[in-house]
Design an enzyme around this catalytic site. Sequence first.
Site, PDB file in Angstrom:
ATOM      1  N   ASP A 148      56.995  13.803  15.306  1.00 20.64           N
ATOM      2  CA  ASP A 148      57.477  14.317  16.589  1.00 20.64           C
ATOM      3  C   ASP A 148      58.709  13.526  17.023  1.00 20.64           C
ATOM      4  O   ASP A 148      59.734  14.089  17.403  1.00 20.64           O
ATOM      5  CB  ASP A 148      56.354  14.183  17.630  1.00 20.64           C
ATOM      6  CG  ASP A 148      56.786  14.674  18.997  1.00 20.64           C
ATOM      7  OD1 ASP A 148      57.398  15.754  19.062  1.00 20.64           O
ATOM      8  OD2 ASP A 148      56.534  13.977  19.995  1.00 20.64           O
ATOM      9  N   TYR A 160      47.206  13.065  18.170  1.00 23.31           N
ATOM     10  CA  TYR A 160      47.238  14.299  18.957  1.00 23.31           C
ATOM     11  C   TYR A 160      45.840  14.904  19.108  1.00 23.31           C
ATOM     12  O   TYR A 160      45.544  15.541  20.115  1.00 23.31           O
ATOM     13  CB  TYR A 160      48.130  15.343  18.276  1.00 23.31           C
ATOM     14  CG  TYR A 160      49.597  15.245  18.626  1.00 23.31           C
ATOM     15  CD1 TYR A 160      50.348  14.157  18.228  1.00 23.31           C
ATOM     16  CD2 TYR A 160      50.223  16.263  19.330  1.00 23.31           C
ATOM     17  CE1 TYR A 160      51.701  14.085  18.528  1.00 23.31           C
ATOM     18  CE2 TYR A 160      51.571  16.200  19.633  1.00 23.31           C
ATOM     19  CZ  TYR A 160      52.305  15.105  19.234  1.00 23.31           C
ATOM     20  OH  TYR A 160      53.638  15.040  19.537  1.00 23.31           O
ATOM     21  N   LYS A 196      53.101   3.430   9.252  1.00 25.64           N
ATOM     22  CA  LYS A 196      53.126   2.081   9.841  1.00 25.64           C
ATOM     23  C   LYS A 196      51.980   1.299   9.170  1.00 25.64           C
ATOM     24  O   LYS A 196      51.069   0.773   9.830  1.00 25.64           O
ATOM     25  CB  LYS A 196      52.963   2.192  11.372  1.00 25.64           C
ATOM     26  CG  LYS A 196      53.146   0.898  12.133  1.00 25.64           C
ATOM     27  CD  LYS A 196      54.567   0.351  12.149  1.00 25.64           C
ATOM     28  CE  LYS A 196      54.612  -1.008  12.818  1.00 25.64           C
ATOM     29  NZ  LYS A 196      55.927  -1.690  12.632  1.00 25.64           N
ATOM     30  N   ASP A 235      59.495   2.203  12.061  1.00 27.14           N
ATOM     31  CA  ASP A 235      60.595   1.545  12.793  1.00 27.14           C
ATOM     32  C   ASP A 235      61.866   1.484  11.937  1.00 27.14           C
ATOM     33  O   ASP A 235      62.963   1.797  12.392  1.00 27.14           O
ATOM     34  CB  ASP A 235      60.185   0.155  13.309  1.00 27.14           C
ATOM     35  CG  ASP A 235      59.462  -0.701  12.286  1.00 27.14           C
ATOM     36  OD1 ASP A 235      59.169  -0.199  11.183  1.00 27.14           O
ATOM     37  OD2 ASP A 235      59.198  -1.888  12.581  1.00 27.14           O
ATOM     38  N   ASP A 263      63.089  14.646  16.648  1.00 25.18           N
ATOM     39  CA  ASP A 263      63.997  14.696  17.808  1.00 25.18           C
ATOM     40  C   ASP A 263      65.208  13.813  17.544  1.00 25.18           C
ATOM     41  O   ASP A 263      66.348  14.190  17.823  1.00 25.18           O
ATOM     42  CB  ASP A 263      63.295  14.214  19.087  1.00 25.18           C
ATOM     43  CG  ASP A 263      62.697  15.359  19.892  1.00 25.18           C
ATOM     44  OD1 ASP A 263      62.368  16.389  19.269  1.00 25.18           O
ATOM     45  OD2 ASP A 263      62.551  15.227  21.118  1.00 25.18           O
TER      46      ASP A 263
HETATM   47  C1  IPM Z   1      57.154  19.459  19.500  1.00 27.57           C
HETATM   48  C2  IPM Z   1      56.853  19.203  20.958  1.00 27.57           C
HETATM   49  C3  IPM Z   1      55.349  19.250  21.149  1.00 27.57           C
HETATM   50  C4  IPM Z   1      54.719  18.152  20.301  1.00 27.57           C
HETATM   51  C5  IPM Z   1      54.882  19.147  22.621  1.00 27.57           C
HETATM   52  C6  IPM Z   1      55.492  20.217  23.470  1.00 27.57           C
HETATM   53  C7  IPM Z   1      53.384  19.151  22.748  1.00 27.57           C
HETATM   54  O1  IPM Z   1      57.403  18.005  21.369  1.00 27.57           O
HETATM   55  O2  IPM Z   1      56.780  20.531  18.995  1.00 27.57           O
HETATM   56  O3  IPM Z   1      57.752  18.603  18.876  1.00 27.57           O
HETATM   57  O4  IPM Z   1      54.621  16.995  20.742  1.00 27.57           O
HETATM   58  O5  IPM Z   1      54.322  18.442  19.176  1.00 27.57           O
HETATM   59 MG    MG Z   2      58.607  17.066  19.943  1.00 30.31          MG
END
Ligand code: IPM
Ligand code: MG
Length: 378
Positions: free
Chosen positions: A256, A153, A200, A232, A260
Site C-alpha cells: 500500500d 489489514y 521486514k 525501509d 503510493d
Molecule cells: C489502496 C487504498 C486502500 C488500501 C484503502 C482505501 C483502504 O489505499 O487501495 O491502496 O489501503 O488498500
Molecule cells: Mg493505498
Amino acid sequence: MASGLITRDKEMKKRITILPGDGIGKEVTAEGKRVLQSIAELFGHEFEFKEGLIGHEAIEKTGVALPDETLSLLKKSDAILFGAVGHPKYDNDPTLKVRPEQGLLKMRKELGLYANIRPIKLFDELLHASSIKPEILKGSDILFFRELTGDVYFGDKGRKDDGNTAYDLMIYQRYEIERIAHKAFQAAQTRKKKVTSVDKANVLESSRLWREVVQQVGKAYPDVTLEHQFIDAAAMKLIQNPRSFDVVLTGNLFGDILTDEASQIAGSMGMLASASVGDSIGLYEPIHGSAHDITGKGIANPLASILSAAFLLDISFGLKEESETVIHAVEATLKNGFRTTDIADNKISKENILNTTQMGNKVLQQIEKVASKQLIKQ
Ligand code: IPM
Ligand code: MG
C-alpha cells in the site's frame, strides 16, 4: 449482435459492474465507462453495465459500506470497474465504527482478490511532471504484486478492556504467500526476469515466513533472479534508482505504502491503474483515492480509470487489441500535448489543460482514430 467498425469473429457479451464509490470516483469512472462503451461499439462487443453502491454513499443510503445487493451483483458480473471510497468525515473521526473503506476490504476478501497488480510505467511525455529528476526516472518500468487479502489489514484487531491499548495482528499463512509469489515469478518470466521481494524480516516473524516461502517458490523459477529488500531500504531505493526494479513482490501494508510512493515515478497518482485478481473475477481501479479536495470541480484526471478499463479488457476478457487501442489512445492524447492539471508542467499552454470530461473526449477521439485505423495526427 452489434456489429462494430471492426468485424471479427470474437464478439463478446459481458456483464460489467461499475462501482463509482465516493469523491472523484464518480467523475473518473464515468470516463472509464465511456471508453468501455466506445470499445464495445467499435469492436462489436456487447457490454451490459450495472451500477452498485459502495463506500460512504452506501453507508448513507443503507447503513453499511458494502450492501448485500452490491455483493450479489458483483458475484454475477464478469468484471468490475471501481472508483474510490472514502470521506473526510471518517478521517477526522476515528471513533466511527462503520467506515467507507470497509466496503473495499470486504469486497476484496469476499471475491478472493488476493493479488493487486500495479504497473508503474512512465509515459515519456510525463517525464517532467514528476518531482523526481528525469535522468533518474527515464526507462523505469516496475510491476508491483501487492498481496491484498491478508496481513495487518485482516488480522485480529481491537482494543483491550482499558480502552487505552489497541492492536492489529500482522499475520500471514503459507498458502497466501505462495499463491501471490507464483503470480509474481510468472510475470517476471515475461519481463526482465527479476523479482524483488520486500519485507521486514529483520524484525517481523510474519516477514521471516514470507521470505522463507518466497525463496521456496522461487526454486521453481530458476530463470528468475530473486532478491530481498527490507521495506525501509526498498522505500529509499525506489526513488534513488527506480530502474533497478522489475517485479516487486510484497505484503498488503508495505505494498500500500510503496505503490503510493512509486506513483511519483509515473508522474502522478492520477495516471496509475491497478488490477485486483484472484481465482475468478477481476476488479480494476485507479490507485488514487477519493480526493475530496478536488471532488465536484470536474478537474480530476480520468486517465487512471481509463487505463484501468484497458486492463479490464486485457486481463478479464483477453481482448488484447482492444486494450492496446485504449493505451495507445492515452499515449496519443498525451503526445498531442493535452493534460489535466495534475500532470501539467509550466510548458503546457493553458488551452491544453483539460477538465475530466474534455480529457475523456480526447481519448475517445483517439480510440475512434486508432480503431478505424486512421493515422494518428494532431
Ligand atoms: C489502496 C487504498 C486502500 C488500501 C484503502 C482505501 C483502504 O489505499 O487501495 O491502496 O489501503 O488498500
Ligand atoms: Mg493505498
